[in-house]
Design a protein around this motif. Structure first.
Motif, PDB file in Angstrom:
ATOM      1  N   LYS A  71       8.973  30.778  45.850  1.00  0.00           N
ATOM      2  CA  LYS A  71       7.924  31.439  46.616  1.00  0.00           C
ATOM      3  C   LYS A  71       6.952  32.180  45.703  1.00  0.00           C
ATOM      4  O   LYS A  71       7.354  32.854  44.752  1.00  0.00           O
ATOM      5  CB  LYS A  71       8.525  32.434  47.609  1.00  0.00           C
ATOM      6  CG  LYS A  71       9.325  31.792  48.727  1.00  0.00           C
ATOM      7  CD  LYS A  71       8.409  31.265  49.811  1.00  0.00           C
ATOM      8  CE  LYS A  71       9.228  30.796  51.019  1.00  0.00           C
ATOM      9  NZ  LYS A  71       8.363  30.354  52.131  1.00  0.00           N
ATOM     10  N   VAL A  72       5.666  32.037  46.006  1.00  0.00           N
ATOM     11  CA  VAL A  72       4.614  32.786  45.317  1.00  0.00           C
ATOM     12  C   VAL A  72       3.703  33.387  46.380  1.00  0.00           C
ATOM     13  O   VAL A  72       3.624  32.897  47.502  1.00  0.00           O
ATOM     14  CB  VAL A  72       3.804  31.892  44.355  1.00  0.00           C
ATOM     15  CG1 VAL A  72       4.669  31.382  43.222  1.00  0.00           C
ATOM     16  CG2 VAL A  72       3.173  30.720  45.106  1.00  0.00           C
ATOM     17  N   SER A  73       2.994  34.463  46.006  1.00  0.00           N
ATOM     18  CA  SER A  73       2.136  35.119  46.992  1.00  0.00           C
ATOM     19  C   SER A  73       0.719  35.377  46.499  1.00  0.00           C
ATOM     20  O   SER A  73      -0.092  35.944  47.230  1.00  0.00           O
ATOM     21  CB  SER A  73       2.768  36.452  47.430  1.00  0.00           C
ATOM     22  OG  SER A  73       2.936  37.313  46.308  1.00  0.00           O
ATOM     23  N   THR A  74       0.420  34.962  45.266  1.00  0.00           N
ATOM     24  CA  THR A  74      -0.937  35.136  44.736  1.00  0.00           C
ATOM     25  C   THR A  74      -1.389  33.837  44.071  1.00  0.00           C
ATOM     26  O   THR A  74      -0.550  33.048  43.616  1.00  0.00           O
ATOM     27  CB  THR A  74      -1.010  36.265  43.687  1.00  0.00           C
ATOM     28  OG1 THR A  74      -0.282  35.867  42.513  1.00  0.00           O
ATOM     29  CG2 THR A  74      -0.441  37.573  44.231  1.00  0.00           C
ATOM     30  N   PRO A  75      -2.708  33.616  43.994  1.00  0.00           N
ATOM     31  CA  PRO A  75      -3.204  32.432  43.295  1.00  0.00           C
ATOM     32  C   PRO A  75      -2.720  32.379  41.839  1.00  0.00           C
ATOM     33  O   PRO A  75      -2.358  31.313  41.347  1.00  0.00           O
ATOM     34  CB  PRO A  75      -4.721  32.583  43.374  1.00  0.00           C
ATOM     35  CG  PRO A  75      -4.955  33.380  44.619  1.00  0.00           C
ATOM     36  CD  PRO A  75      -3.807  34.359  44.650  1.00  0.00           C
ATOM     37  N   VAL A 129      -7.086  27.862  47.159  1.00  0.00           N
ATOM     38  CA  VAL A 129      -6.665  29.214  46.785  1.00  0.00           C
ATOM     39  C   VAL A 129      -7.582  29.860  45.747  1.00  0.00           C
ATOM     40  O   VAL A 129      -7.254  30.919  45.206  1.00  0.00           O
ATOM     41  CB  VAL A 129      -5.204  29.226  46.267  1.00  0.00           C
ATOM     42  CG1 VAL A 129      -4.260  28.656  47.311  1.00  0.00           C
ATOM     43  CG2 VAL A 129      -5.063  28.489  44.940  1.00  0.00           C
ATOM     44  N   GLY A 130      -8.716  29.242  45.459  1.00  0.00           N
ATOM     45  CA  GLY A 130      -9.651  29.781  44.479  1.00  0.00           C
ATOM     46  C   GLY A 130     -10.487  30.927  45.017  1.00  0.00           C
ATOM     47  O   GLY A 130     -10.262  31.430  46.124  1.00  0.00           O
ATOM     48  N   LEU A 181      -1.184  29.841  53.221  1.00  0.00           N
ATOM     49  CA  LEU A 181      -0.496  29.042  52.209  1.00  0.00           C
ATOM     50  C   LEU A 181       0.279  29.926  51.236  1.00  0.00           C
ATOM     51  O   LEU A 181       1.336  29.533  50.733  1.00  0.00           O
ATOM     52  CB  LEU A 181      -1.492  28.187  51.432  1.00  0.00           C
ATOM     53  CG  LEU A 181      -2.203  27.077  52.217  1.00  0.00           C
ATOM     54  CD1 LEU A 181      -3.255  26.405  51.348  1.00  0.00           C
ATOM     55  CD2 LEU A 181      -1.212  26.052  52.753  1.00  0.00           C
ATOM     56  N   LEU A 182      -0.256  31.128  50.981  1.00  0.00           N
ATOM     57  CA  LEU A 182       0.395  32.052  50.059  1.00  0.00           C
ATOM     58  C   LEU A 182       1.345  33.005  50.775  1.00  0.00           C
ATOM     59  O   LEU A 182       1.866  33.936  50.165  1.00  0.00           O
ATOM     60  CB  LEU A 182      -0.665  32.833  49.282  1.00  0.00           C
ATOM     61  CG  LEU A 182      -1.523  31.985  48.336  1.00  0.00           C
ATOM     62  CD1 LEU A 182      -2.670  32.799  47.773  1.00  0.00           C
ATOM     63  CD2 LEU A 182      -0.688  31.390  47.206  1.00  0.00           C
ATOM     64  N   GLY A 183       1.547  32.769  52.067  1.00  0.00           N
ATOM     65  CA  GLY A 183       2.488  33.600  52.820  1.00  0.00           C
ATOM     66  C   GLY A 183       1.982  34.999  53.083  1.00  0.00           C
ATOM     67  O   GLY A 183       2.779  35.906  53.343  1.00  0.00           O
TER      68      GLY A 183
END
Length: 197
Positions: free
Chosen positions: A69-73, A178-179, A191-193
């Motif tokens: 899991k990731v939460s940032t670009p 996500v840019g 997408l990043l939760g």
């Protein structure tokens, strides 16, 4: 005067609600995404899923699969290992329009010299989607990245030729969503939760 203030307040509230709506709706996909996916023997988990809106119209549902899991670009772009983007069309989508929009997203989120560096991979990107006259509601397409092998494109589950590009090319592709200038900010958060639902 009171009526005018009330009307103005109502308009302001409606505008605020309209502005917030895409971010709220992005997480409410009509597609049921599988919690995991397999890319060349590596098990990935669904990091987040959302809906791409164009004005008020639903365009496609999209899921992002990662090794953790990731939460940032920044976390996503730095994360090693395979990644998968999975889409389900929610309306009729001409293939040429998809290709054009994807390339527009590449150009808006990456430096010109980097885009030019990957011109061959980008051309292949356009050819794949332009080669199908249209995507119909319910049809799927996907992009799977494997380090050292590149990005494999799929349309309705069928691989489209050989993988293309390298790590930097797939990072460009990810930045479409996500840019700094994402296709849909509500979808980016989903997408990043980071959606609030």
């Amino acid at each position: 005067m009171l009526r005018l203030r009330t009307a103005l307040a109502s308009i302001a509230f409606a505008c605020a609600a309209a502005a917030a709506t895409p971010a709220v709706m992005a997480a409410q996909t009509t597609t049921k995404f599988e919690p995991t996916a397999d890319v060349r023997g590596t098990k990935l988990e669904l990091n987040g899923a959302g809906t791409r809106y164009k004005a008020i119209f639903k365009v496609y549902d999209m899921g992002l699969y990662t090794t953790k899991k990731v939460s940032t670009p920044a976390e996503l772009l730095a994360l090693p290992g395979p990644k998968r983007l999975y889409f389900v069309a929610l309306r009729e989508l001409p293939g040429t329009d998809l290709g054009r929009l994807f390339v527009k997203g590449l150009s808006e989120n990456s430096p010109r010299e980097v885009v030019q560096k990957h011109a061959l991979s980008t051309t292949r990107f356009i050819e794949i989607f332009s080669g199908k006259s249209k995507m119909m509601p319910g049809e799927s397409f996907a992009m799977e990245f494997t380090p050292g092998k590149g990005t494999q494109f799929f349309i309705t589950g069928q691989a489209q030729g050989e993988p293309v590009g390298d790590d930097e090319f797939f990072s460009m592709v990810l930045k479409i969503w996500v840019g700094e200038s994402p296709a849909d900010r509500g979808l980016k958060d989903a997408l990043l939760g980071n959606d609030k639902n």
